[in-house]
Design an enzyme around this catalytic site. Structure first.
Site, PDB file in Angstrom:
ATOM      1  N   GLY B 146      12.645  -0.391   9.028  1.00 17.75           N
ATOM      2  CA  GLY B 146      11.502  -1.200   9.416  1.00 17.75           C
ATOM      3  C   GLY B 146      11.515  -2.520   8.666  1.00 17.75           C
ATOM      4  N   CYS B 147      10.733  -3.462   9.162  1.00 12.62           N
ATOM      5  CA  CYS B 147      10.759  -4.781   8.530  1.00 12.62           C
ATOM      6  C   CYS B 147      10.137  -4.730   7.133  1.00 12.62           C
ATOM      7  CB  CYS B 147      10.069  -5.816   9.413  1.00 12.62           C
ATOM      8  SG  CYS B 147       8.378  -5.416   9.858  1.00 12.62           S
ATOM      9  N   TYR B 148       8.968  -4.119   7.015  1.00  9.89           N
ATOM     10  CA  TYR B 148       8.352  -4.038   5.694  1.00  9.89           C
ATOM     11  C   TYR B 148       9.242  -3.270   4.707  1.00  9.89           C
ATOM     12  CZ  TYR B 148       3.904  -5.686   7.713  1.00  9.89           C
ATOM     13  OH  TYR B 148       2.920  -6.415   8.325  1.00  9.89           O
TER      14      TYR B 148
END
Lengths: 321, 321, 321, 321
Positions: B146-148
């Protein structure tokens, strides 16, 4: 005694601002707020900034026509029948839609399709106080101008009256709230951010309204800019003759409480959440350039509606603004 | 000879960036782009910036599994069955969804609901090259982070490895593209402009992924900021002991081509549309503060997917980036 | 009879808002506005939105101390001597600077350097009405809180009073107006747009002020966001014990006119150009997360100054707000 | 063998982009980067996004003229003498300033003041490859067009060639980077955010350049919009006769690699950080409306400079872009 007002369609941006202004108005009493999809929620839940703690109800003429006046904030087409039934019950109406702005039914039907209450067209007054103050005072049905027309007409009316309007190009820039609250792909933050988008090129429905009030043909092109609310019209006029036009603006607006004629180009921040229209005039070789800014949801819509209500009920024009 | 790649779900933001990168990649050949609602339109019509002149087709495994690899850009839940059928046909997959990121099926089902292809969980490698480069090279199924988590894990991994992670608070700020392309009320320009909005407080699904990779419990809170793309994580760590941590970051990332350890706080502009993650470390009384920025659609999703594909096919890791 | 007020330093953002509020205040009379570099221009020329048609003058105590009260909007250090000479002439002062916020001269000198009027420190009341209403009413010198402290203290005071504050991390996001009107490289539009920038990490001068009022140690980190005005503090508290904290907030703020405790996270738009502080509380595993928003120039500075003036002169606290 | 290039004035926005493009160019070698106030710092410290690890040096013709070519990124007036001394040493120059764009010295001196190297005016080629490709290939001094002229001329050249240009109004919208990197009050984030500002009304210096290339008189008015980079020109043309103009655009740009003629209005995002110009043509009653977008720092300045360098040195025009 306070007159009571209903806002029909209070969950959209314009209806919410009108409700907020009326709720805190020193004279009017906000009696009802109605909504279609948001009925059953409180207005301050849908629009916290409004701080109006009233419940949004489904509109029901039998229930909501017990008021002295109504602001109808429906889309064009949907507005006319509601306006008609409110008028039948004696409610005085400020209609925010386009349904009663054009004097010509044929022009309306060209641009918008069939009219829902053609019998009322003749009763409606075009609600731009700076041009039609006296008529508004006596009117039972006021057609509140569109946001672009408000700015464009105020920008150019002094030239129109003086017969100076030759060729006219209006390049308008508007914040996104002008396009309404429904979440469509073109209003997604990512689509709007860091770009400017012309839209409805050559066919924006505010064109005939501007032309009606100015008595001139215009090329009008709106652009969406990455701003929440605020509007700038840049008007390029080929004048019919040379003349010192500043005096025309002084004369037209020197006594107007809500029009500010300024030196430098006007900004949007200066008029944000106010009823002001700010105008500057720039003669350049071969042309007059006129800029005007308003807040599209205030002077462009809802504070102007309150200004109209004030006039209709004999109040001071700026009360509650 | 060039390996061929399909992008399944190319009409979303992430799929479009992956397609654009693969289309101009010096080695891979972009063979298919598929979409659900936009099938029948060309990708460069839906996403002009991609400049990929391929037609979006409805996904059909019989037609689209003739490739060496696929990037699956579907939402969690929808991804797993498609990944499974592509794997059955021997296609190597980089999955952008959350479906194969968590090693524990139970954890997955706690956070996301039933798993669509639990038998493949064990095959998947967590696709953060800076942590799992060697495993990725040999993997047939890579779960793209995921990006986070990409930003948070890169920010904190050196501390985690050194056993320094005590209490951890991660306050993240993300551009709106991270929330996807469907136009919902919370992504309307007017809702996002001039505000910052925390969301999914205490229950964002990237939390278990961060915790898995760091081996630590974290309080993770994302905020939407009025930015199109870009992401900043501000990490507040109570260290388990005093230690000069700069050396840990030099050691961890000195040889990493895509991680930049800098003095001042990192910015989002510096990493926009790049595969870089930019990190700074700030010891303050009683705490270590670590900031990291990425472009959520690039290092946070799609350029990292290409980095993974490069590794899987023995190419130079930065090819085409 | 109306009390007269001067605004010393009216050309900055804070001074201009204070002037605008006082100019249209139903009770106070705005008697003087002074400025350093902009003296000789009208305030509504420098800040058109203020619509204050008064001339900015060079400050001269002999000329401007003929008022009942003054709002001093100078930077720290510059404020103290001016406050001192106004106080000597019997003028009641609300000081917007940091010079009289800290009770401890030593703490002040640690963070800011030498104090310009140490003899007055003991006279000053910390001007957060929700905490110190009674003292403010009787004070001749009110130290108006900083913007971050206003939001952070209101967010955390109910927990502090209940002895619940364990470890505290405050991650703040502020609009650019909070950094002042002088055009520096870090406030250039291009530097701010499309990024979020932490600044003064571990050494922001609002820290001791927050700690003084909460009686707790905090890790405070502000971030600049691409917003003109508005502020959000995200507070992460490790509570000293488990307890239902919602009741504490109801009790603390149920009767407060300017604090709104809400369910969902608060937004900045909802408080923009208002005196409201909006707070939400979110218990999550192991932590309490509290969000608060204010307009940094209003409740964070200038409308709070007017709220304080109202209290000092026995007016209704919300008059003119 | 690679030709070497110096960028003189590399610390401004334009110089930094030119340096970044040349640093990663497959053919040219970036030999020197110079700066005035930032000399002694590395370019990637001043402009991290450039990722050019070269030291900025004070410009010294004896040291920096050992190159095959130079990009001079100085303001008008300052550029001419530097260009002259580089030309004397045989360095081929692309000048980003206005100093050599106008063929007429008198016109230059009317708009800009005295010319610093009038003897070179006749040698300079106007560097818009789509109009002057062959001349550029043989030129030793290329005057890179201004950003507005690039967009406006590309938008209108097909009409100009066909003798269709009657009255022309150009309303331009530009991102703030177009106004340069020095932090002035009008570029403060708070001044730019949430507004649109016309500037230099009737007297912008790009006017004569547009008129020279189109052979027509134009009313040109730029507006600053809250965007970092990107530019849209909205051109309103009263055509001299009726004609299907789409064919003209197809013919003009069908074979051009960097001009995209599209149906809908072009956006800025689509051309951001690319060398593309995107154009759409809209016939409306009585007028032709043409929109064009570019990135003001790329096709509007620095990628166009590289396009010119490619042509000058016989490379493929799009190399490194």
């Amino acid at each position: 005694m306070a007159e009571s007002v209903a806002v029909i369609g209070a969950a959209g941006y314009a209806g919410a601002v009108a409700s907020a202004l009326l709720h805190r108005h020193p004279h009017f009493e906000l009696a009802h707020v109605t909504a279609r999809s948001d009925a059953g929620r409180r207005l301050d839940e849908v629009h916290p900034r409004s701080r109006v703690p009233l419940m949004l109800e489904e509109y029901d003429v039998d229930k909501h026509a017990d008021v002295d006046a109504a602001v109808v904030a429906y889309p064009h087409g949907a507005a006319a029948p509601v306006v008609a039934e409110l008028r039948e019950r004696g409610v005085r109406v400020v209609d925010l839609s386009a349904d009663f702005r054009l004097h010509s039914r044929a022009a309306y039907e060209d641009w918008y399709g069939e009219h829902g209450a053609p019998g009322l067209i003749g009763d409606a007054v075009y609600g731009l106080p700076e041009l039609h103050r006296d008529e508004i005072a006596g009117a039972d049905l006021v057609a509140n101008p569109g946001c672009y027309p408000t700015a464009a007409i105020l920008a150019l009316a002094p030239l129109a009256r003086a017969g100076l309007l030759g060729d006219v190009v209006i390049d308008a820039k508007s914040g996104v709230s002008g396009a309404g609250r429904d979440p469509t792909a073109d209003k997604h933050f990512v689509a709007v951010d860091e770009t400017v988008t012309p839209y409805k090129v050559g066919r924006h429905r505010h064109t005939p309204e501007i032309e009606q009030e100015l008595g001139a043909t215009v090329t009008f092109t709106p652009h969406l800019v990455p701003i929440a609310h605020g509007e700038l019209v840049s008007c390029y006029v080929a004048p019919t003759r040379e003349e010192d036009v500043r005096a025309l603006y002084e004369e037209a607006y020197g006594g107007e409480p809500w029009v500010e004629v300024v030196e430098g180009p006007p900004g949007m921040q200066e008029v944000r959440e106010t009823n002001f229209c700010r105008i500057s005039v720039h003669p350049v070789p071969g042309r007059l350039i006129v800029f005007a800014t308003i807040d599209n949801l205030w002077k462009g819509t809802s504070s102007q509606a309150v200004q109209n209500l004030n006039l209709m009920f004999g109040r001071d024009e700026g009360e509650g603004l």
